[in-house]
Scaffold this motif. Sequence first.
Motif, mmCIF file in Angstrom:
data_model
loop_
_atom_site.group_PDB
_atom_site.id
_atom_site.type_symbol
_atom_site.label_atom_id
_atom_site.label_comp_id
_atom_site.label_asym_id
_atom_site.label_seq_id
_atom_site.Cartn_x
_atom_site.Cartn_y
_atom_site.Cartn_z
ATOM 1 N N ILE A 1 68.797 -97.196 -42.654
ATOM 2 C CA ILE A 1 69.292 -97.678 -43.948
ATOM 3 C C ILE A 1 70.344 -98.736 -43.660
ATOM 4 O O ILE A 1 71.383 -98.446 -43.080
ATOM 5 C CB ILE A 1 69.912 -96.534 -44.769
ATOM 6 C CG1 ILE A 1 68.875 -95.463 -45.046
ATOM 7 C CG2 ILE A 1 70.496 -97.076 -46.077
ATOM 8 C CD1 ILE A 1 69.446 -94.184 -45.618
ATOM 9 N N TYR A 2 70.046 -99.957 -44.032
ATOM 10 C CA TYR A 2 71.005 -101.015 -43.725
ATOM 11 C C TYR A 2 71.788 -101.484 -44.939
ATOM 12 O O TYR A 2 72.784 -102.192 -44.791
ATOM 13 C CB TYR A 2 70.341 -102.191 -43.010
ATOM 14 C CG TYR A 2 69.453 -103.037 -43.872
ATOM 15 C CD1 TYR A 2 69.965 -104.114 -44.586
ATOM 16 C CD2 TYR A 2 68.097 -102.788 -43.962
ATOM 17 C CE1 TYR A 2 69.151 -104.903 -45.368
ATOM 18 C CE2 TYR A 2 67.279 -103.570 -44.729
ATOM 19 C CZ TYR A 2 67.808 -104.631 -45.428
ATOM 20 O OH TYR A 2 66.991 -105.405 -46.209
ATOM 21 N N LYS A 3 71.368 -101.066 -46.125
ATOM 22 C CA LYS A 3 72.127 -101.475 -47.302
ATOM 23 C C LYS A 3 71.782 -100.593 -48.485
ATOM 24 O O LYS A 3 70.656 -100.150 -48.633
ATOM 25 C CB LYS A 3 71.827 -102.939 -47.654
ATOM 26 C CG LYS A 3 72.672 -103.446 -48.805
ATOM 27 C CD LYS A 3 72.488 -104.920 -49.037
ATOM 28 C CE LYS A 3 73.402 -105.352 -50.167
ATOM 29 N NZ LYS A 3 73.324 -106.754 -50.440
ATOM 30 N N ILE A 4 72.775 -100.372 -49.320
ATOM 31 C CA ILE A 4 72.573 -99.752 -50.623
ATOM 32 C C ILE A 4 72.837 -100.853 -51.649
ATOM 33 O O ILE A 4 73.957 -101.363 -51.740
ATOM 34 C CB ILE A 4 73.536 -98.563 -50.864
ATOM 35 C CG1 ILE A 4 73.407 -97.506 -49.760
ATOM 36 C CG2 ILE A 4 73.306 -97.967 -52.249
ATOM 37 C CD1 ILE A 4 72.080 -96.822 -49.662
ATOM 38 N N ALA A 5 71.801 -101.258 -52.353
ATOM 39 C CA ALA A 5 71.928 -102.316 -53.360
ATOM 40 C C ALA A 5 72.395 -101.702 -54.674
ATOM 41 O O ALA A 5 71.897 -100.657 -55.091
ATOM 42 C CB ALA A 5 70.599 -103.030 -53.549
ATOM 43 N N LYS B 1 77.266 -105.196 -39.086
ATOM 44 C CA LYS B 1 76.695 -103.851 -38.991
ATOM 45 C C LYS B 1 76.153 -103.597 -37.584
ATOM 46 O O LYS B 1 76.371 -102.531 -37.007
ATOM 47 C CB LYS B 1 75.583 -103.750 -40.032
ATOM 48 C CG LYS B 1 75.152 -102.418 -40.454
ATOM 49 C CD LYS B 1 76.063 -101.830 -41.457
ATOM 50 C CE LYS B 1 75.262 -100.856 -42.282
ATOM 51 N NZ LYS B 1 76.054 -99.769 -42.748
ATOM 52 N N SER B 2 75.458 -104.592 -37.021
ATOM 53 C CA SER B 2 74.913 -104.473 -35.662
ATOM 54 C C SER B 2 76.027 -104.334 -34.633
ATOM 55 O O SER B 2 75.933 -103.527 -33.706
ATOM 56 C CB SER B 2 74.058 -105.696 -35.319
ATOM 57 O OG SER B 2 72.970 -105.782 -36.177
ATOM 58 N N ARG B 3 77.070 -105.128 -34.809
ATOM 59 C CA ARG B 3 78.208 -105.046 -33.895
ATOM 60 C C ARG B 3 78.843 -103.666 -33.955
ATOM 61 O O ARG B 3 79.161 -103.066 -32.930
ATOM 62 C CB ARG B 3 79.248 -106.113 -34.243
ATOM 63 C CG ARG B 3 80.440 -106.129 -33.282
ATOM 64 C CD ARG B 3 81.608 -106.922 -33.796
ATOM 65 N NE ARG B 3 82.120 -106.263 -34.992
ATOM 66 C CZ ARG B 3 82.424 -106.879 -36.123
ATOM 67 N NH1 ARG B 3 82.281 -108.168 -36.235
ATOM 68 N NH2 ARG B 3 82.881 -106.202 -37.152
ATOM 69 N N ASP B 4 79.006 -103.141 -35.165
ATOM 70 C CA ASP B 4 79.583 -101.809 -35.322
ATOM 71 C C ASP B 4 78.742 -100.747 -34.629
ATOM 72 O O ASP B 4 79.268 -99.845 -33.978
ATOM 73 C CB ASP B 4 79.742 -101.451 -36.804
ATOM 74 C CG ASP B 4 80.834 -102.249 -37.480
ATOM 75 O OD1 ASP B 4 81.623 -102.932 -36.779
ATOM 76 O OD2 ASP B 4 80.906 -102.204 -38.728
#
Length: 158
Positions: free
Chosen positions: A77-81, A146-149
């Motif tokens: 899950i990469y985003k909640i719109a 997000k990827s860095r985190d």
Amino acid sequence: MKNCVSDCRNCKTFQEGIFSSLSERALDQISQTKVTNNYRKGQIIFHEGRRAFGFYCVTKGKVKLEKIMSCNDKGFIYKIANSTDLIGYQAFFTGEKYTETAQALEDTSLCFFDKDLFYKFINEEKNFAFKVFSLMTENFNYLLDKSRDLACKSVRER
């Protein structure tokens, strides 16, 4: 599932989003051609890998955007719109297939916009095109962060 078509000028998304840059003529066109759909909690809006015929604007509710990871076939899950967010528009710039699966997290209302109209506005409405590319850049930067985190922070820190 289909609802009545209303004037985009009365929508919060218009006032806060990319559509605010459209001309009056374009707003009339988009208001007349968009389709409002309601989705129940858990209902799939579109699937990753399916051909995109348009994009969506969240007018009410929340939508989970999930990408299936090829390394383990698990969903990420990469985003909640939320209300006023656009979803599915990336497909136009990546071969016309949705790059994620979208699922309603609660009862949700979305406006669907046809891809041909989207292309037309990008070609004819310079300010709209600029806002779309700005939105894409914001999303790209969000995903980089997000990827860095994920790569640099421990599970506890995430």
